[in-house]
Design an enzyme around this catalytic site. Structure first.
Site, short mmCIF file in Angstrom:
data_model
loop_
_atom_site.label_atom_id
_atom_site.label_comp_id
_atom_site.label_asym_id
_atom_site.label_seq_id
_atom_site.Cartn_x
_atom_site.Cartn_y
_atom_site.Cartn_z
N LYS A 1 -48.24 15.94 10.27
CA LYS A 1 -48.18 14.50 9.97
C LYS A 1 -49.55 13.85 9.80
CE LYS A 1 -43.61 13.77 10.38
NZ LYS A 1 -42.74 13.06 9.46
N PHE B 1 -44.03 9.69 16.23
CA PHE B 1 -43.08 10.13 17.26
C PHE B 1 -42.42 11.40 16.77
CE2 PHE B 1 -42.36 7.07 20.77
CZ PHE B 1 -43.42 6.25 20.48
N ASP C 1 -33.94 11.31 6.94
CA ASP C 1 -34.69 12.16 6.01
C ASP C 1 -34.03 12.23 4.63
OD1 ASP C 1 -36.72 12.80 7.76
OD2 ASP C 1 -35.55 14.39 8.71
N LYS D 1 -45.79 19.44 14.45
CA LYS D 1 -45.60 18.14 13.80
C LYS D 1 -46.90 17.33 13.82
CE LYS D 1 -41.33 16.61 13.55
NZ LYS D 1 -40.04 16.13 14.03
N LYS E 1 -15.60 1.18 -2.96
CA LYS E 1 -15.17 2.02 -1.83
C LYS E 1 -14.54 3.31 -2.35
CE LYS E 1 -12.34 2.21 2.24
NZ LYS E 1 -11.07 1.79 2.83
N ASN F 1 -28.37 7.35 12.25
CA ASN F 1 -28.61 8.25 13.39
C ASN F 1 -28.47 7.47 14.69
OD1 ASN F 1 -31.28 7.06 14.10
ND2 ASN F 1 -31.83 7.82 12.06
N1 CTP Z 1 -40.94 9.69 9.77
C1 CTP Z 1 -41.27 8.96 8.65
N2 CTP Z 1 -40.56 9.11 7.52
C2 CTP Z 1 -39.54 9.99 7.43
C3 CTP Z 1 -39.20 10.75 8.57
C4 CTP Z 1 -39.91 10.57 9.74
O1 CTP Z 1 -42.21 8.17 8.71
N3 CTP Z 1 -38.87 10.11 6.33
C5 CTP Z 1 -41.74 9.54 10.99
C6 CTP Z 1 -40.97 9.08 12.20
O2 CTP Z 1 -40.99 7.67 12.31
C7 CTP Z 1 -41.71 9.73 13.34
C8 CTP Z 1 -42.23 11.02 12.73
O3 CTP Z 1 -42.25 10.80 11.33
O4 CTP Z 1 -42.82 8.97 13.75
C9 CTP Z 1 -41.42 12.24 13.04
O5 CTP Z 1 -40.06 11.99 12.83
P1 CTP Z 1 -38.97 13.10 13.15
O6 CTP Z 1 -37.63 12.56 12.75
O7 CTP Z 1 -39.16 13.62 14.53
O8 CTP Z 1 -39.38 14.28 12.21
P2 CTP Z 1 -39.25 14.51 10.68
O9 CTP Z 1 -40.54 14.19 10.02
O10 CTP Z 1 -38.04 13.81 10.15
O11 CTP Z 1 -39.06 16.08 10.64
P3 CTP Z 1 -37.78 16.94 11.16
O12 CTP Z 1 -36.59 16.05 11.01
O13 CTP Z 1 -37.78 18.13 10.29
O14 CTP Z 1 -38.07 17.28 12.61
#
Ligand code: CTP
Length: 399
Positions: free
Chosen positions: A340, A322, A277, A336, A287, A208
């Site tokens: 969380k 975050f 995710d 969120k 490859k 990302n």
């Molecule tokens: N995070 C995590 N593990 C994951 C995904 C996210 O620990 N697999 C943590 C990130 O470091 C951040 C928070 O969760 O502190 C939110 O991350 P974000 O990418 O905004 O959200 P997601 O939990 O991935 O949810 P979505 O993508 O559906 O918004």
């Protein structure tokens, strides 16, 4: 914000007093509360208005002036965590060495129960005079910290020792003597940063746009505030801040493994990392060759590191999450926050021009357990880091 030290700064009447506004600014920038006391002669060199503006507090000048406190000569030294006298003239050195209390500053020194740093500045012949040297020796024996003056050309045109140490050196000495304990001294912070990278085959990856700048800024600021910091980071172009305990990872699983291993030893986890995710279920060993008009990758969900650690944190541990969102920020951030199980959530809209991913600037919402939502303006990430750490200090480590 934060829990800086209460510094009582005495300024006596020497030309070097013109440097004191910079000292006040340096201390205030590092979150310390500075109360300035000027002698009558010091007011000839630097104005109370300048120092009042920079410190944010009324400048104390006389034993008989009342600023809320009826006995500032006793109350201010009592409240102070440390006192600095800079510049210290031959006169004030002589007075404090001999217990003379004939104005506000010299009286405060007698009422002081905190460490004292004296920064002499005077003409070189005065400095070398046996009376001054004897007085300095008395202070040294009494455990007063002395910052020897520099040697060079003095304002009077003469050469020799007598020039007040530079402001940076005064700040460094205060730091080295351990007199400026940062608000996070003794605390352990675990910070995750950057993107995660999931292999598709030995050549390609899924990742990302995270640059890691926000997490690295948090780690650097936490170090500056005295914390012990471990930074678990996905691949970024940034050098790890000096003094950080650095763990490099690539995938979400590696980040999860490192976070789980180290989390029990830490007081605070700040999860700035943009964790992917999903990952490719079975990355190809070789490859992948092109050939088909379309290609389907089978992705499986990664562990949610934050959520799983929230589920097993001790009551004394503090969790900061975050949220990177696109639109309806407040609403999504609130959802969120609950999902969380964090103590603080920092949310930003990644679609905002000039902020967020890759930028040096950010604009965030900070949500806490009471339902309060703090909105920062568009600020450098270093400043956002300070705001976040200030909130952590206030909420995780109340006085
Ligand atoms: N995070 C995590 N593990 C994951 C995904 C996210 O620990 N697999 C943590 C990130 O470091 C951040 C928070 O969760 O502190 C939110 O991350 P974000 O990418 O905004 O959200 P997601 O939990 O991935 O949810 P979505 O993508 O559906 O918004």
């Amino acid at each position: 914000m934060g829990k800086g030290m209460r510094v009582l700064l005495g300024v006596s009447g020497g030309i070097a007093a013109y440097k004191i506004p910079y000292l006040v600014r340096g201390l205030v920038k590092a979150h310390h509360e500075v109360r300035v006391v000027l002698t009558r002669h010091a007011r000839e060199f630097v104005t109370p208005l300048t120092l009042e503006t920079l410190s944010g507090f009324p400048v104390l000048t006389s034993l008989f002036e009342i600023h809320g406190s009826s006995m500032p000569h006793i109350e201010e030294p009592f409240r102070a965590d440390l006192m600095v006298i800079a510049p210290a003239t031959a006169n004030i050195i002589g007075k404090i060495a001999n217990g003379i209390a004939d104005d506000l500053l010299s009286t405060m020194v007698l009422a002081l129960d905190a460490p004292l740093l004296v920064v002499p500045a005077m003409n070189t012949r005065m400095y070398r005079h046996p009376a001054v040297q004897a007085n300095l020796e008395i202070l040294r024996k009494r455990g007063v910290h002395l910052l020897e003056p520099g040697t060079g050309e003095l304002a009077c045109g003469e050469e020799g020792p007598g020039r007040m140490a530079e402001v940076e050196e005064i700040l460094r000495v205060l730091e080295n003597l351990g007199l400026l304990k940062g608000p996070l001294r003794g605390k352990k912070l675990l910070v995750t940063a950057g993107p995660t990278v999931e292999p598709v085959d030995p050549v390609r990856v899924l990742t990302n746009r995270s640059s890691g700048k926000m997490g690295y800024a948090v780690a650097a600021e936490a170090l500056r505030q005295g914390a012990e910091v471990m930074l678990i980071s996905g691949p970024t172009c940034l050098p790890p801040p000096e003094g950080v305990d650095f763990v490099a990872v690539e995938t979400a699983w590696e980040m999860q493994e490192a976070a789980e291993k180290h989390f029990p030893r830490y007081d605070v986890l700040i999860m700035t990392a943009a964790v992917g995710d999903y990952r490719v279920e079975t990355p190809a060993k070789e490859k992948m060759k092109k050939g088909e008009a379309s290609l389907t990758l089978h992705l499986v969900e990664n562990p949610d590191i934050l959520k799983s650690l929230a589920g097993r944190k001790r009551p004394d541990q503090f969790l900061v999450g975050f949220a990177a969102e696109t639109g309806s920020l407040r609403e999504k951030a609130c959802r969120k926050f609950t999902a969380k199980g964090v103590d603080l959530l920092v949310a930003n809209d990644v679609t905002e021009e000039g902020a967020g991913f890759g930028s040096d600037m950010n604009r965030v919402l900070i949500l806490d357990r009471t339902g309060k939502v703090e909105e920062t303006g568009l600020l450098p990430k270093s400043e956002i880091a300070r705001r976040i750490l200030g909130r952590i200090v206030d909420e995780a480590f109340p006085p």
